[in-house]
Design an enzyme around this catalytic site. Sequence first.
Site, PDB file in Angstrom:
ATOM      1  N   ASN A 263      22.710 -14.412 -65.728  1.00 59.45           N
ATOM      2  CA  ASN A 263      22.039 -14.339 -64.413  1.00 59.45           C
ATOM      3  C   ASN A 263      21.688 -14.980 -63.878  1.00 59.45           C
ATOM      4  OD1 ASN A 263      21.506 -11.531 -65.758  1.00 59.45           O
ATOM      5  ND2 ASN A 263      19.223 -12.167 -66.686  1.00 59.45           N
TER       6      ASN A 263
ATOM      7  N   LYS B  44      16.859 -13.971 -85.314  1.00 62.96           N
ATOM      8  CA  LYS B  44      16.551 -13.298 -84.083  1.00 62.96           C
ATOM      9  C   LYS B  44      15.053 -13.320 -83.680  1.00 62.96           C
ATOM     10  CE  LYS B  44      19.049  -9.941 -82.772  1.00 62.96           C
ATOM     11  NZ  LYS B  44      19.724  -9.837 -81.180  1.00 62.96           N
TER      12      LYS B  44
ATOM     13  N   LEU C 217      19.573 -16.902 -81.799  1.00 67.14           N
ATOM     14  CA  LEU C 217      20.963 -17.931 -82.512  1.00 67.14           C
ATOM     15  C   LEU C 217      21.827 -17.764 -83.554  1.00 67.14           C
ATOM     16  CD1 LEU C 217      19.685 -21.567 -82.834  1.00 67.14           C
ATOM     17  CD2 LEU C 217      21.073 -20.794 -84.902  1.00 67.14           C
ATOM     18  N   GLU C 218      22.741 -18.047 -83.434  1.00 68.93           N
ATOM     19  CA  GLU C 218      24.037 -17.197 -84.562  1.00 68.93           C
ATOM     20  C   GLU C 218      24.965 -18.575 -84.681  1.00 68.93           C
ATOM     21  OE1 GLU C 218      24.659 -12.660 -84.294  1.00 68.93           O
ATOM     22  OE2 GLU C 218      25.806 -14.075 -83.286  1.00 68.93           O
TER      23      GLU C 218
ATOM     24  N   GLY D  33      27.900 -10.908 -78.969  1.00 72.75           N
ATOM     25  CA  GLY D  33      27.833  -9.770 -79.461  1.00 72.75           C
ATOM     26  C   GLY D  33      26.638  -9.149 -79.233  1.00 72.75           C
ATOM     27  N   SER D  34      26.862  -8.529 -81.190  1.00 70.27           N
ATOM     28  CA  SER D  34      25.632  -7.598 -80.922  1.00 70.27           C
ATOM     29  C   SER D  34      25.565  -8.473 -82.808  1.00 70.27           C
ATOM     30  CB  SER D  34      25.735  -6.329 -81.814  1.00 70.27           C
ATOM     31  OG  SER D  34      26.703  -5.890 -82.491  1.00 70.27           O
TER      32      SER D  34
ATOM     33  N   CYS E  65      19.847 -16.593 -67.563  1.00 72.31           N
ATOM     34  CA  CYS E  65      19.766 -15.872 -69.285  1.00 72.31           C
ATOM     35  C   CYS E  65      21.319 -16.581 -69.642  1.00 72.31           C
ATOM     36  CB  CYS E  65      18.997 -14.259 -68.911  1.00 72.31           C
ATOM     37  SG  CYS E  65      19.593 -14.325 -70.828  1.00 72.31           S
TER      38      CYS E  65
ATOM     39  N   HIS F 151      29.459  -9.868 -69.797  1.00 68.77           N
ATOM     40  CA  HIS F 151      28.329 -11.336 -70.568  1.00 68.77           C
ATOM     41  C   HIS F 151      28.160 -10.911 -71.329  1.00 68.77           C
ATOM     42  CE1 HIS F 151      25.178  -7.928 -69.772  1.00 68.77           C
ATOM     43  NE2 HIS F 151      24.200  -8.482 -69.988  1.00 68.77           N
ATOM     44  N   GLY F 152      28.268  -9.623 -72.191  1.00 66.57           N
ATOM     45  CA  GLY F 152      28.719  -8.867 -73.304  1.00 66.57           C
ATOM     46  C   GLY F 152      28.925  -8.112 -73.513  1.00 66.57           C
TER      47      GLY F 152
END
Lengths: 475, 136
Positions: free
Chosen positions: A324, A474, A204-205, A373-374, A97, A398-399
């Site tokens: 990962n 999302k 995807l952002e 991020g979120s 991931c 990682h986040g």
Amino acid sequence: MELKSLIQRSEYEWEVPKEGAMRVPGVIFADRELLAAMDEKVREQVANVAKLPGIVGASYAMPDAHWGYGFPIGGVAAFDPDEGGISAGGVGFDISCGVRCLLTGLARQEVERVQAELADRLFARIPAGVGSTGAIRLSDAEMDAMLVGGARWAVEHGWGRREDLARIEEGGCVAAADPQAVSAQAKKRQRDEMGTLGSGNHYLEVQEVAEIFDAETAAAFGLRLGEIVVSIHCGSRGLGHQIGTDYLREMAIAAPAQGISLPDRELACAPLSSPLGKRYLGAMRAGINCALANRQILTHLTREVFTEFFPATTLPLLYDVSHNTCKEEMHEIDGRRRRLFVHRKGATRAFGPGHPELPPEFRAYGQPVLIGGSMGTASWVLAGAAGGETRAFGSACHGAGRAMSRHEATRRYSGRKIVDELAARGILIRSPSLRGVAEEAPFAYKDVTAVVDAAHRAGLARKVARLTPLICIKG
Amino acid sequence: MRWETFAHDADVGVRGFGATLGEAFAAAATALTAVITDPHRVTPRESVAISCAAPDYELLLVDWLNALIYEMATRHMLFSHFEVEIADLQLMAQAFGEPIDVERHQPAAEIKGASFCALEVSRHGDEWLAQCVVDV
């Protein structure tokens, strides 16, 4: 977490002292506040990993560490090839991931003019969510070729460009993958999932470079203030999930016969020198290649959509990281170069300046480290810090990590309200599931800035740029 | 027979209770569906046969949930009713459900796998409990 059981080495480095069956100490990188908020299970899991045979240096946890499966999520541990083991739990279900970031060269205003149409087109082209399928169907022989070739295979089939490969860890293809070690079930699960995003925290952002912290490194990475980038977060899809499932079970059952006493069945591992360890290594590498091919196909689809709106854009790849994995790497231990197998479970490789594995144009600056991020907050681009290899084998966070459970998030927020509130702030969400949006609410995640600050101050990675979302697809 | 989900840092746990081991496993399977969608929205109109065997009951629970995760992923189905028989560490079951309808089911997240985290199969008086954390 109780701080009194830890030894404070510096403001951002805390030792879990070696005791009982621990072969090495544990080290957690975090500030006092992040550490206090961590579950006690993190300390326990860091200590359990330190008990595994062949572990070298220390059992590490990154600033975003949380309770995982055997290994903490945010855990890093390196093992000697002769005495050590490889752990399916230390890699996780979603093998490789990771995150990749594409540069558009477009200004925010250019994208804002077509924001809604672009969001709709991306949502139409990028298969996302439970049960979604891709357009690609591979024969058995093609599936095996993909598992050996990774992103290189994808580029050879027209999904992307040759120059993309230099911007992916291991040149887009990890060597010595073994498709024969991947079960028929894992391959069947992948049959219609090539080029799909998945669900949960995958996205995807379309993002704006909102702030730059290190102008020289940002320029080298191609990041300019106010310009737009695209970030893709996803993994090895059903194939990786099934490899994790298959080998976690097999390792747990085989451990006693291999002479491995596990403090926790979740730590299931096999000696690297054993047939099972070698088979898992081959299968896991095939899983990494599947993830790299998948992100490459999604890149191609993204480029096609952007070209519809902006014919001159080419969307070059900034970089692709996996968080990962278990990778074979050379590290200096007590003045001696040693070959080690480094597990990073929810941790990003973050090689510092000068590392020979970095593309020449990035070598003076360190590896790009992409932190998700979120959907309502920020993502980050960091760079591997000088000396990071001596701290945690060249690894960083990682986040953000969750702050509340999925159930609690859906109890507190409705998906519709989140979509509307974010739209009012100029962030367009496209998702097949409003419940999925509620579970991934921005407030359900910890403050990624605190995590990134801790990584920066601990000397794991340097802050380069902060990215804020305009569009989020999302699953 | 009753079921619930429980919180885990990054993921979610599934828990089933039943008068028999089979009922507890069926209840845990309903909780598995609840991680994805409201089980009441899933019409049990098609059945899939599942069988598995394991060296102990805890691994059998993981195998059962992973078999369902596999069937959901490869058939693009959701399940809401389960008939489970367990004898001598062998499980024979029928899972009843229907193909995923994204509009109607609003599936929140796919499940990657059932883990050994918080894994427990135990008997408390007249009731069996079966639980573990699943990775989403």
